[in-house]
Design an enzyme around this catalytic site. Sequence first.
Site: not given
Ligand code: IPE
Ligand code: IPE
Ligand code: MG
Length: 255
Positions: A30, A32, A43, A78-79, A81
């Site tokens: 987490d 990125n 992003r 994550n869908w 997003r």
């Molecule tokens: C968890 O991270 C999912 C992955 C790393 C693939 P998220 O960024 O989706 O989690 P939340 O929304 O902060 O709980």
């Molecule tokens: C983790 O990074 C990757 C996935 C969840 C796919 P994020 O995209 O959740 O990054 P932040 O949490 O928004 O910084």
């Molecule tokens: Mg995240």
Amino acid sequence: MTTGSASSHGLASQPSGPSDLPRHIGIIMDGNGRWATGHGMPRAIGHERGVEALRRTVKAAQKLGLEFLTVYSFSTENWRRPVSEVSALFALLKTFVKQDLERLKREGVRISVFGTREGLPEDILALLDKAVSETAHNSAFNLGIAFNYGGREEIARAARRLALDVADGKLQADDIDEATIGRALDTHAFPDPDVIIRTGEEHRLSNFLIWQAAYSELIFLNVLWPDFGELDLIRAIQTFASRERRFGGLKSGAA
Ligand code: IPE
Ligand code: IPE
Ligand code: MG
């Protein structure tokens, strides 16, 4: 830079015991997006750098002698997003498999995929299937990719499968125990994770391996995933080695 070898950071010289080196580490990759925003970039660039961190981590895990590594790449949540970000994540998975599969095959890595096929495009499914089938004979290292994965969805899907077995007379309801459920989960060939590492400063599991994590040691790091490297993995393993796992029993020597 987060580089360094096991020996130069004292891991190799640590007293070795059966619990020092975890067999299975799960990683919630987490941070990125925040990494990219913090560097004034979109992003998607953070996700690209995240793939580089994944490559480094798989390499380090192999070198350090782990047997199993599971990485959380895309959750069933994550869908939520924007479509553009979901597409960018899918495109990166495709690039990763296309660019890295041959090398992983040569290195003896066996790839397993955890999660539901529901909603995934055909080209992604075909690539994931290829990665699994072409590495199925490997045994040097096990890489689990949790993609379109949610722990609750995995458990619900396992429950449906067991219910069908009961309806078909292949299984007695009374015989369903923890082991039966464990065998019906996507992760059935992996031991429970000894450690779950989450980068990105959040202190939650976000639906990752929720059944399997019952007794995992949880390690939350302030490092954002694109900055993660071998040294962070070594430090996490050292943290794990310093923890006392009791599994509900007593501190060793306390009885
Ligand atoms: C968890 O991270 C999912 C992955 C790393 C693939 P998220 O960024 O989706 O989690 P939340 O929304 O902060 O709980
Ligand atoms: C983790 O990074 C990757 C996935 C969840 C796919 P994020 O995209 O959740 O990054 P932040 O949490 O928004 O910084
Ligand atoms: Mg995240």
